[in-house]
Write an enzyme that holds these catalytic residues in place. Structure first.
Site, PDB file in Angstrom:
ATOM      1  N   GLN A   1       3.577  34.652   4.341  1.00  0.00           N
ATOM      2  CA  GLN A   1       3.646  36.050   3.916  1.00  0.00           C
ATOM      3  C   GLN A   1       5.048  36.450   3.450  1.00  0.00           C
ATOM      4  O   GLN A   1       5.200  37.162   2.458  1.00  0.00           O
ATOM      5  CB  GLN A   1       3.201  36.973   5.051  1.00  0.00           C
ATOM      6  CG  GLN A   1       1.706  37.217   5.074  1.00  0.00           C
ATOM      7  CD  GLN A   1       1.212  37.777   3.755  1.00  0.00           C
ATOM      8  OE1 GLN A   1       1.850  38.617   3.111  1.00  0.00           O
ATOM      9  NE2 GLN A   1       0.076  37.285   3.296  1.00  0.00           N
TER      10      GLN A   1
ATOM     11  N   PHE B   1       4.399  28.968  -2.008  1.00  0.00           N
ATOM     12  CA  PHE B   1       4.009  30.373  -2.035  1.00  0.00           C
ATOM     13  C   PHE B   1       5.047  31.243  -2.746  1.00  0.00           C
ATOM     14  O   PHE B   1       4.709  32.094  -3.559  1.00  0.00           O
ATOM     15  CB  PHE B   1       3.805  30.891  -0.613  1.00  0.00           C
ATOM     16  CG  PHE B   1       2.551  30.402   0.022  1.00  0.00           C
ATOM     17  CD1 PHE B   1       1.320  30.742  -0.507  1.00  0.00           C
ATOM     18  CD2 PHE B   1       2.585  29.600   1.151  1.00  0.00           C
ATOM     19  CE1 PHE B   1       0.147  30.295   0.072  1.00  0.00           C
ATOM     20  CE2 PHE B   1       1.412  29.153   1.743  1.00  0.00           C
ATOM     21  CZ  PHE B   1       0.193  29.495   1.208  1.00  0.00           C
TER      22      PHE B   1
ATOM     23  N   GLU C   1      -2.359  24.127  16.591  1.00  0.00           N
ATOM     24  CA  GLU C   1      -3.553  23.901  15.762  1.00  0.00           C
ATOM     25  C   GLU C   1      -3.831  22.407  15.608  1.00  0.00           C
ATOM     26  O   GLU C   1      -4.978  21.965  15.669  1.00  0.00           O
ATOM     27  CB  GLU C   1      -3.371  24.588  14.394  1.00  0.00           C
ATOM     28  CG  GLU C   1      -3.289  26.114  14.561  1.00  0.00           C
ATOM     29  CD  GLU C   1      -3.341  26.892  13.253  1.00  0.00           C
ATOM     30  OE1 GLU C   1      -2.913  26.350  12.220  1.00  0.00           O
ATOM     31  OE2 GLU C   1      -3.800  28.048  13.277  1.00  0.00           O
TER      32      GLU C   1
END
Lengths: 435, 435
Positions: A324, A21, A179
């Site tokens: 992010q 990212f 998860e």
């Protein structure tokens, strides 16, 4: 096809290490800069790490969450992409050392976005028995291991082996561990339940262990409690305050208790990649390079570290290792360099814009904490799905992922349940044949 | 979950070895039979071999052309699926020997549908340098190798290495070789052409070599000529009458000429799996078990061999090793056994219904020979696409494949261009980090 013009040849060189990212955001922010950008990554693809667990549990294919980096950037003519492994940096000579490339590669600006690897807290011998989930290779190996355990049970008649094979331990109660545990539970109890004849895949034992007092420490306590309730409903045993004391071939020891299992998955901790080591700069306890307010490292205004492998404090707390932060830092640094090339004044310090936290458990439940909203349930799951689809870099991946998710929701089928062995048995090819 | 009732426990046992077209068709034809069917395959999936080359050239993902066998058959309650490797058959004791299963598995009926492997005509040492394409593992390795060659070129500045890396030799001018060569050409010249900066992927040299006088010997000469013209247009050099004399680390020797290359792909010949050897029955030159008119083997009316690994002559010629023969033989044998269990009279001899031949070259061209129609071009390509979509076993695979094909047609993008290393470098995990 080296179409570099005389002007371009004089452009400054920017090396970005890492196509995650952070690296990708930096490269994109430099799209109009008069520079020669070189992006180097060990693999040929950008991978959307937050969905790796869905590849590991056979929901998505590797192609859905990964995209060839050179394809993502192919329209950006000032970028060259190399698949190669950087082995070090000489900050004095301003060069990167790259495996398989004979000459060191010079830079004027350097952006390190090399991410993190798993941390076994000084017990690297655990790695063999408790793999983590950071790459597509990891995800495919997880998938082989999970599906393989069921296949072995079906062909071996001895129930004592089944116990070890059908016990799954996920270490770490952060979003990844939560998860993954939820997804393994669904895979076994919903998708596989009707497909085996000799044993019941739903009889598996699934334990999520967390050393801290509760799971999802980055979320509010009420959301962690809701997630725990949902996990329990899915058949996951959640053990908190349960530090792992040993991992070996026979399983794990958790707070003095031996759990026999062949399936331990590590989602407990990370440490920075060797970026700090390469640069010889100070690192925090997790090995992440301490950076200044503009993401550069002390005494080297031309070197930046972004994303998981950087340690930048805001309000006295280091920023979390999430997508992010990496995206925003990468974009910030890309723009900063572009501005400096144009002679613009330095921008204000990097400021993280927190868009909130999401984690999903099972197919119709997620927890969410964003912009003052705290919620658990189906609405959060829809937001989760929307946000994750948005962050996939290719339109085609979005379409494919949406299709797979819808299909699974409608049919409970997981389409990517393939065990692909890494190697063909060589002897099977050269074995003599009767004739 | 062994829910076998007392009646079921007395049902005859049918073992099917192999979950390819033949084995799957046999299992399905037995769906209503009062029998306990055990299907054993080395892998956990059925794979649509005719499209493996599209995985190798990054058009489709493994998930599109493969489906978990136990999922395909999960509604058929009389079938148990095992992922295991059969190592032999004791025809006297009527048992199969299976790796990893302690006791031999008894059968009343046995169907061997174990397919073929590559034949290097006595030169098994070629296998290392000239892999073939029969499994998903093969396809993923091909893909890594093809994409990896371009990546190495981009990072190495020495053009003499590029020559070897950018020369691709496909050995064998049958449909597999022709389709693979066309697909590699398209991948390099259309998809990758704009994505590299330091060399031109379109500059690759692609050679299809065939020992016989022409390519596509199973097609009419006019169609072979049309395919040759199309391949040439795509930039493939077609060499016929060109036997391979040697394959080694440096490349191949073809009719006395050394071609230096690191990329040799083998599509030249097959030999039967060890079925004939297991049974101790006569085999043809390619190692395929010679079977009687009802696909059983001499002196063993309870043992059948179907598909590629069987040799059955019709009109003095052995049936070809294509999917249609395997499907029709598997279905025939399944029905025959079901009939025998009901006490029905033996059916007439197996008769192959030839639906014709198809092979595709590039995105808008195929050759077709069926029901007296011979045609080359776009129409044949549409038929090819329709037929191949139809033979995918899962609806979801059909939807996914249609999407990928449409996307590629519209955008020329190949979405599955991932290099996934089989193993993570272990040292990368345990390397010490500066702190």
């Amino acid at each position: 096809m080296d179409s570099t013009s005389a002007t371009e040849a004089s452009f400054p060189r920017i090396i970005i290490v890492g196509g995650g990212f952070g690296g990708l955001a930096a490269a994109r922010a430099l799209s109009k800069a008069p520079a020669r950008v070189l992006l180097i990554d060990k693999t040929n693809h950008h991978v959307f790490q937050p969905l790796l667990y869905q590849v590991a549990t056979s929901v998505l294919s590797p192609e859905h969450i990964a995209a060839p980096i050179r394809h993502v950037l192919h329209r950006q003519t000032n970028v060259t992409v190399l698949q190669a492994t950087v082995t070090g940096v000489d900050v004095g000579k301003k060069v990167c050392l790259v495996d398989g490339v004979p000459l060191p590669l010079p830079y004027d600006y350097l952006v390190l976005a090399t991410g993190v690897r798993h941390s076994y807290f000084g017990h690297n011998e655990y790695a063999e028995y408790a793999p983590g989930l950071k790459t597509l290779t990891d995800a495919v190996q997880f998938r082989n291991k999970i599906l393989g355990a069921f296949e072995i049970c079906e062909r071996t008649p001895t129930p004592q082996d089944h116990l070890e094979l059908l016990t799954f331990v996920v270490v770490g109660g952060g979003p990844t561990g939560v998860e993954l545990a939820g997804a393994i539970a669904e895979l076994a109890r919903q998708t596989l339940a009707a497909e085996f004849r000799r044993f019941d895949p739903a009889s598996l034992k699934l334990i999520l262990v967390e050393a801290g007092p509760r799971i999802l420490p980055s979320f509010a306590e009420s959301l962690a409690a809701a997630a725990t309730a949902k996990l329990t409903k899915l058949g996951v045993e959640v053990r908190t305050g349960a530090p792992v004391e040993k991992v070996d071939a026979e399983g794990v020891i958790v707070r003095g208790e031996r759990i026999r299992t062949r399936n331990v998955f590590w989602a407990a901790g990370v440490k920075g990649s060797p970026a700090a080591h390469w640069l010889g700069v100070e690192a925090d306890r997790a090995g992440r390079a301490k950076v200044l307010a503009d993401c550069s490292v002390p005494a080297h205004p031309e070197i930046f570290v972004v994303g998981d492998t950087a340690c930048l404090e805001e309000g006295g707390k280091p920023l979390p290792g999430v997508a992010q932060v990496a995206i925003q830092q990468g974009r910030y640094v890309g723009r900063l360099i572009a501005g400096r090339l144009k002679g613009e004044p330095a921008p204000p310090a990097f400021k993280y814009f927190d868009k909130g936290n999401l984690a999903t458990v099972g197919r119709n439940f997620a927890v969410m904490e964003a912009f003052g909203i705290r919620t658990a349930g189906l609405f959060a799951k829809l937001v989760w799905a929307f946000v994750h689809i948005q962050f996939l870099v290719l339109t085609s991946s979005r379409i494919g992922t949406l299709f797979r998710w819808s299909w699974k929701l409608l049919t409970r089928q997981r389409l990517a349940r393939l065990i692909i062995e890494p190697e063909s048995p060589r002897d099977a090819r050269s074995q003599p044949v009767h004739s």
